[in-house]
Write a protein that holds these residues in place. Structure first.
Motif, PDB file in Angstrom:
ATOM      1  N   HIS A 229       0.839  -1.204   0.000  1.00 10.67           N
ATOM      2  CA  HIS A 229       0.000   0.000   0.000  1.00 10.67           C
ATOM      3  C   HIS A 229       0.871   1.250   0.000  1.00 10.67           C
ATOM      4  O   HIS A 229       0.573   2.237  -0.695  1.00 10.67           O
ATOM      5  CB  HIS A 229      -0.912  -0.021   1.232  1.00 10.67           C
ATOM      6  CG  HIS A 229      -1.729   1.213   1.397  1.00 10.67           C
ATOM      7  ND1 HIS A 229      -2.818   1.511   0.603  1.00 10.67           N
ATOM      8  CD2 HIS A 229      -1.609   2.258   2.269  1.00 10.67           C
ATOM      9  CE1 HIS A 229      -3.344   2.665   0.972  1.00 10.67           C
ATOM     10  NE2 HIS A 229      -2.628   3.136   1.980  1.00 10.67           N
ATOM     11  N   PHE A 230       1.962   1.224   0.748  1.00  6.50           N
ATOM     12  CA  PHE A 230       2.864   2.373   0.807  1.00  6.50           C
ATOM     13  C   PHE A 230       3.482   2.654  -0.571  1.00  6.50           C
ATOM     14  O   PHE A 230       3.544   3.812  -1.009  1.00  6.50           O
ATOM     15  CB  PHE A 230       3.957   2.098   1.833  1.00  6.50           C
ATOM     16  CG  PHE A 230       5.029   3.158   1.902  1.00  6.50           C
ATOM     17  CD1 PHE A 230       4.764   4.378   2.481  1.00  6.50           C
ATOM     18  CD2 PHE A 230       6.290   2.920   1.378  1.00  6.50           C
ATOM     19  CE1 PHE A 230       5.739   5.364   2.530  1.00  6.50           C
ATOM     20  CE2 PHE A 230       7.264   3.894   1.434  1.00  6.50           C
ATOM     21  CZ  PHE A 230       7.002   5.123   2.020  1.00  6.50           C
ATOM     22  N   GLN A 231       3.932   1.602  -1.254  1.00 11.47           N
ATOM     23  CA  GLN A 231       4.515   1.797  -2.582  1.00 11.47           C
ATOM     24  C   GLN A 231       3.484   2.351  -3.553  1.00 11.47           C
ATOM     25  O   GLN A 231       3.807   3.228  -4.373  1.00 11.47           O
ATOM     26  CB  GLN A 231       5.076   0.462  -3.085  1.00 11.47           C
ATOM     27  CG  GLN A 231       6.324   0.008  -2.354  1.00 11.47           C
ATOM     28  CD  GLN A 231       6.762  -1.380  -2.780  1.00 11.47           C
ATOM     29  OE1 GLN A 231       5.949  -2.313  -2.824  1.00 11.47           O
ATOM     30  NE2 GLN A 231       8.033  -1.540  -3.079  1.00 11.47           N
ATOM     31  N   ARG A 232       2.261   1.845  -3.473  1.00 14.89           N
ATOM     32  CA  ARG A 232       1.227   2.345  -4.383  1.00 14.89           C
ATOM     33  C   ARG A 232       0.926   3.825  -4.122  1.00 14.89           C
ATOM     34  O   ARG A 232       0.725   4.599  -5.054  1.00 14.89           O
ATOM     35  CB  ARG A 232      -0.045   1.510  -4.238  1.00 14.89           C
ATOM     36  CG  ARG A 232       0.093   0.084  -4.749  1.00 14.89           C
ATOM     37  CD  ARG A 232      -1.268  -0.574  -4.936  1.00 14.89           C
ATOM     38  NE  ARG A 232      -2.010  -0.666  -3.675  1.00 14.89           N
ATOM     39  CZ  ARG A 232      -1.961  -1.704  -2.861  1.00 14.89           C
ATOM     40  NH1 ARG A 232      -1.199  -2.746  -3.172  1.00 14.89           N
ATOM     41  NH2 ARG A 232      -2.660  -1.725  -1.740  1.00 14.89           N
ATOM     42  N   MET A 233       0.910   4.215  -2.848  1.00 16.04           N
ATOM     43  CA  MET A 233       0.642   5.618  -2.522  1.00 16.04           C
ATOM     44  C   MET A 233       1.765   6.527  -3.016  1.00 16.04           C
ATOM     45  O   MET A 233       1.511   7.615  -3.545  1.00 16.04           O
ATOM     46  CB  MET A 233       0.465   5.769  -1.008  1.00 16.04           C
ATOM     47  CG  MET A 233      -0.812   5.160  -0.458  1.00 16.04           C
ATOM     48  SD  MET A 233      -2.290   5.905  -1.189  1.00 16.04           S
ATOM     49  CE  MET A 233      -2.112   7.607  -0.635  1.00 16.04           C
ATOM     50  N   VAL A 304      14.385  -6.567   9.414  1.00 18.68           N
ATOM     51  CA  VAL A 304      13.594  -5.888   8.379  1.00 18.68           C
ATOM     52  C   VAL A 304      14.372  -5.976   7.073  1.00 18.68           C
ATOM     53  O   VAL A 304      15.425  -5.348   6.922  1.00 18.68           O
ATOM     54  CB  VAL A 304      13.334  -4.410   8.751  1.00 18.68           C
ATOM     55  CG1 VAL A 304      12.522  -3.722   7.663  1.00 18.68           C
ATOM     56  CG2 VAL A 304      12.620  -4.319  10.086  1.00 18.68           C
ATOM     57  N   SER A 305      13.874  -6.767   6.137  1.00 22.32           N
ATOM     58  CA  SER A 305      14.576  -6.934   4.863  1.00 22.32           C
ATOM     59  C   SER A 305      14.188  -5.864   3.854  1.00 22.32           C
ATOM     60  O   SER A 305      14.933  -5.587   2.923  1.00 22.32           O
ATOM     61  CB  SER A 305      14.300  -8.329   4.279  1.00 22.32           C
ATOM     62  OG  SER A 305      12.915  -8.510   4.058  1.00 22.32           O
ATOM     63  N   ARG A 306      13.006  -5.265   4.016  1.00 20.76           N
ATOM     64  CA  ARG A 306      12.561  -4.202   3.113  1.00 20.76           C
ATOM     65  C   ARG A 306      11.988  -3.062   3.949  1.00 20.76           C
ATOM     66  O   ARG A 306      11.080  -3.261   4.756  1.00 20.76           O
ATOM     67  CB  ARG A 306      11.497  -4.722   2.140  1.00 20.76           C
ATOM     68  CG  ARG A 306      11.991  -5.832   1.238  1.00 20.76           C
ATOM     69  CD  ARG A 306      10.847  -6.438   0.458  1.00 20.76           C
ATOM     70  NE  ARG A 306      10.223  -5.474  -0.413  1.00 20.76           N
ATOM     71  CZ  ARG A 306       9.039  -5.644  -0.995  1.00 20.76           C
ATOM     72  NH1 ARG A 306       8.341  -6.738  -0.742  1.00 20.76           N
ATOM     73  NH2 ARG A 306       8.546  -4.735  -1.781  1.00 20.76           N
ATOM     74  N   LEU A 307      12.499  -1.849   3.731  1.00 18.88           N
ATOM     75  CA  LEU A 307      12.067  -0.723   4.544  1.00 18.88           C
ATOM     76  C   LEU A 307      10.582  -0.431   4.394  1.00 18.88           C
ATOM     77  O   LEU A 307       9.925  -0.009   5.347  1.00 18.88           O
ATOM     78  CB  LEU A 307      12.883   0.523   4.175  1.00 18.88           C
ATOM     79  CG  LEU A 307      14.338   0.552   4.656  1.00 18.88           C
ATOM     80  CD1 LEU A 307      15.016   1.829   4.199  1.00 18.88           C
ATOM     81  CD2 LEU A 307      14.427   0.435   6.162  1.00 18.88           C
ATOM     82  N   VAL A 308      10.026  -0.646   3.189  1.00 18.37           N
ATOM     83  CA  VAL A 308       8.616  -0.312   2.985  1.00 18.37           C
ATOM     84  C   VAL A 308       7.707  -1.181   3.848  1.00 18.37           C
ATOM     85  O   VAL A 308       6.555  -0.812   4.099  1.00 18.37           O
ATOM     86  CB  VAL A 308       8.228  -0.461   1.497  1.00 18.37           C
ATOM     87  CG1 VAL A 308       8.953   0.565   0.655  1.00 18.37           C
ATOM     88  CG2 VAL A 308       8.508  -1.865   0.994  1.00 18.37           C
ATOM     89  N   ALA A 309       8.214  -2.324   4.314  1.00 23.67           N
ATOM     90  CA  ALA A 309       7.382  -3.194   5.155  1.00 23.67           C
ATOM     91  C   ALA A 309       7.039  -2.525   6.478  1.00 23.67           C
ATOM     92  O   ALA A 309       5.997  -2.814   7.074  1.00 23.67           O
ATOM     93  CB  ALA A 309       8.099  -4.520   5.404  1.00 23.67           C
ATOM     94  N   ILE A 310       7.895  -1.628   6.961  1.00 25.85           N
ATOM     95  CA  ILE A 310       7.632  -0.950   8.229  1.00 25.85           C
ATOM     96  C   ILE A 310       6.399  -0.071   8.117  1.00 25.85           C
ATOM     97  O   ILE A 310       5.498  -0.102   8.961  1.00 25.85           O
ATOM     98  CB  ILE A 310       8.858  -0.115   8.652  1.00 25.85           C
ATOM     99  CG1 ILE A 310      10.070  -1.026   8.861  1.00 25.85           C
ATOM    100  CG2 ILE A 310       8.572   0.694   9.903  1.00 25.85           C
ATOM    101  CD1 ILE A 310      11.336  -0.276   9.172  1.00 25.85           C
ATOM    102  N   ALA A 314       2.701  -0.407   9.925  1.00 23.86           N
ATOM    103  CA  ALA A 314       2.172   0.701  10.717  1.00 23.86           C
ATOM    104  C   ALA A 314       0.790   1.137  10.235  1.00 23.86           C
ATOM    105  O   ALA A 314       0.029   1.726  10.995  1.00 23.86           O
ATOM    106  CB  ALA A 314       3.137   1.890  10.665  1.00 23.86           C
ATOM    107  N   GLY A 315       0.470   0.836   8.987  1.00 25.68           N
ATOM    108  CA  GLY A 315      -0.819   1.251   8.442  1.00 25.68           C
ATOM    109  C   GLY A 315      -1.919   0.221   8.606  1.00 25.68           C
ATOM    110  O   GLY A 315      -3.003   0.391   8.038  1.00 25.68           O
ATOM    111  N   VAL A 316      -1.661  -0.843   9.384  1.00 25.30           N
ATOM    112  CA  VAL A 316      -2.679  -1.880   9.575  1.00 25.30           C
ATOM    113  C   VAL A 316      -3.822  -1.338  10.427  1.00 25.30           C
ATOM    114  O   VAL A 316      -3.600  -0.759  11.490  1.00 25.30           O
ATOM    115  CB  VAL A 316      -2.055  -3.128  10.246  1.00 25.30           C
ATOM    116  CG1 VAL A 316      -3.134  -4.103  10.662  1.00 25.30           C
ATOM    117  CG2 VAL A 316      -1.073  -3.793   9.291  1.00 25.30           C
ATOM    118  N   ASP A 317      -5.049  -1.465   9.941  1.00 27.57           N
ATOM    119  CA  ASP A 317      -6.234  -1.028  10.687  1.00 27.57           C
ATOM    120  C   ASP A 317      -6.882  -2.191  11.438  1.00 27.57           C
ATOM    121  O   ASP A 317      -7.334  -2.047  12.565  1.00 27.57           O
ATOM    122  CB  ASP A 317      -7.267  -0.419   9.727  1.00 27.57           C
ATOM    123  CG  ASP A 317      -6.760   0.863   9.104  1.00 27.57           C
ATOM    124  OD1 ASP A 317      -6.147   1.662   9.827  1.00 27.57           O
ATOM    125  OD2 ASP A 317      -6.950   1.062   7.891  1.00 27.57           O
TER     126      ASP A 317
END
Length: 465
Positions: A229-233, A304-310, A314-317
């Protein structure tokens, strides 16, 4: 004798072990010969799933590919054309910081994962040319006879050949935290863990032909085709800014041409507007922020292998997990002990402890001992001595132990409620009442375990709770 091409692992569960041994050209008393094993190793390959590691140059260049990097790179080019060397230097530093932080974090994570894999290199007890030898798991081939015992990680897909039973933790494949029981003729899968028992097994599939390969393939496919979701945004922000910049530059150029401005002045103004519209510091700020998060997670022993995973986490609702605890701590706990009339919780857990062995590391028994340590620390169950212990098996569905202590000699029993109800020879009314209690607990998501005792071996349980 050469082996036939192995079938899918599940197919072997439909045939007896002797047929499997015949098809694979193996013998349970002697295993494979060294020459045959070497030939099969050359034919089927090593018992490992090949990893395609991304080249370093590709990992570096990947940081400069995408809508936001394109905009920053365009700003750098335009700054060079406009001879604004200070702007070019600043943009270059920000672009390098962004790419460098992201690459460095990923590189450290990959190094940590490689170190973990090296530390987890496994060996297995295999029968070769009539002798039991400890071999690296990667050298196993279809037809090898292996010995599986408590604590072992199953090295390949195997069919069980000889022995009483195995209790296996298959949570890596199925997500179920409770171990499952396997007996001769059934198939066990690579990377599952033996919790109890000891059996001989014949290897039926190795490496990429195992069931575990399907899990790896799904994960790899998801990582290849899915964007977070972060990459798409970020991509949406980049696309919006690109369109907005093109629209503004187009308007400025049209107005300047209408006012008959000099072409060089129009170009310089368009360059300044384009550079000003590009958020050159955005990727660097995001990378620094997430790198700090990765460092904090590393202190908690999370890689953490990929920074975008953080940012994605954090955006989990809404966070959903199953009742087995696989997505939490993968540990069982005693939630609601029930003592029947005339007995109390201390008696229940004394019998439960006497019918268990802490060294077996059984997940159900560990929950019992944890509850005693936490809620009944003064329960002196260690004063009793087990004179005989019969472990759980899938046929009897109970564990028994003969114990002696200050209170005399007794038989402690622990197992399925239906089994102990039958042993206690309850009347119809008592059986119905206790059955309803078990169903009520099951409806609330609890697994019910019954304990009981008998005054002597072979006698019916005098009570159970």
């Amino acid at each position: 004798m050469g082996a036939r091409i192995p079938h899918p692992s599940d197919d072997y569960a439909r045939q007896p072990p002797d047929q499997t041994l015949a098809e694979l050209g193996s013998d349970r008393a002697h295993g494979l010969g060294e020459a045959e094993a070497a030939a099969r190793l050359a034919r089927f390959g090593h018992n490992e799933i090949a990893e395609r590691e991304e080249p370093v140059w590709h990992r570096v260049l990947r940081r400069f590919w995408g809508p936001i990097p394109w905009m920053i790179e365009a700003a750098a080019v335009l700054s060079a054309l406009a001879r604004k060397w200070e702007d070019l230097a600043i943009i270059g530093v920000l672009l390098g910081v962004n790419a460098g932080l992201d690459f460095l974090q990923e590189h450290r994570a990959l190094d940590a994962l490689r170190a973990l894999r090296r530390g987890m290199a496994r060996s297995v007890l295999a029968l070769r040319a009539g002798r039991w030898r400890r071999l690296p798991a990667r050298e196993l081939v279809p037809g090898d006879i292996v010995r599986l015992r408590i604590g072992d990680i199953v090295p390949a897909d195997c069919q069980l050949v000889e022995g009483e039973y195995l209790l296996l933790d298959q949570s890596m494949l199925t997500g179920e935290s409770l171990p499952v029981s396997k007996k001769a003729g059934e198939v066990v899968y690579a990377h599952t863990v033996v919790k109890q028992g000891e059996m001989l097994a014949v290897v039926v599939n190795t490496g990429a032909a195992t069931r575990f390969q399907s899990v790896v393939s799904l994960v790899a496919e998801a990582g290849l085709h899915e964007r977070s979701h972060f990459q798409r945004m970020v991509i949406q922000i980049g696309n919006f800014l690109i369109l907005l910049t093109l629209a503004l530059v187009s308007v400025v150029v049209l107005v300047a041409l209408f006012r008959h401005e000099p072409p060089l002045e129009i170009l310089r103004f368009a360059l300044v507007l384009t550079v000003a519209s590009i958020p050159v510091a955005l990727p660097a700020v995001l990378s620094v922020t997430m790198a700090v998060g990765a460092m904090n997670l590393a202190r908690r022993r999370a890689i953490v292998s990929r920074l975008v995973a953080i940012e994605e986490l954090a955006g989990v609702d809404v966070f959903c997990c199953d009742k087995t605890g696989t997505l939490t701590r993968n540990e069982m706990r005693v939630v609601e002990p029930v003592a029947l009339d005339g007995h109390d919780e201390r008696e229940v857990f004394l019998l439960a402890a006497l019918a268990s062995r802490q060294e077996n590391q059984d997940p159900i028994e560990l929950a019992i001992f944890h509850h005693i340590d936490e809620h009944l620390p003064d329960l002196d169950w260690r004063a009793w001595r087990q004179r005989r212990f019969t472990p759980f098996d899938p046929v009897r569905k109970r564990t028994e132990a003969v114990a002696e202590g200050a209170g005399g000699r007794l038989v402690a029993v622990k197992g399925a409620p239906q089994v102990l109800m039958e042993l206690a020879r309850l009347d119809e009314e008592q059986a119905r009442t206790l059955g309803e209690l078990v169903e009520q607990l099951a409806a609330r998501g609890y697994r019910t375990l019954a304990v009981g005792r008998a005054a002597q071996e072979g006698a019916p349980s005098s009570w159970w709770a």
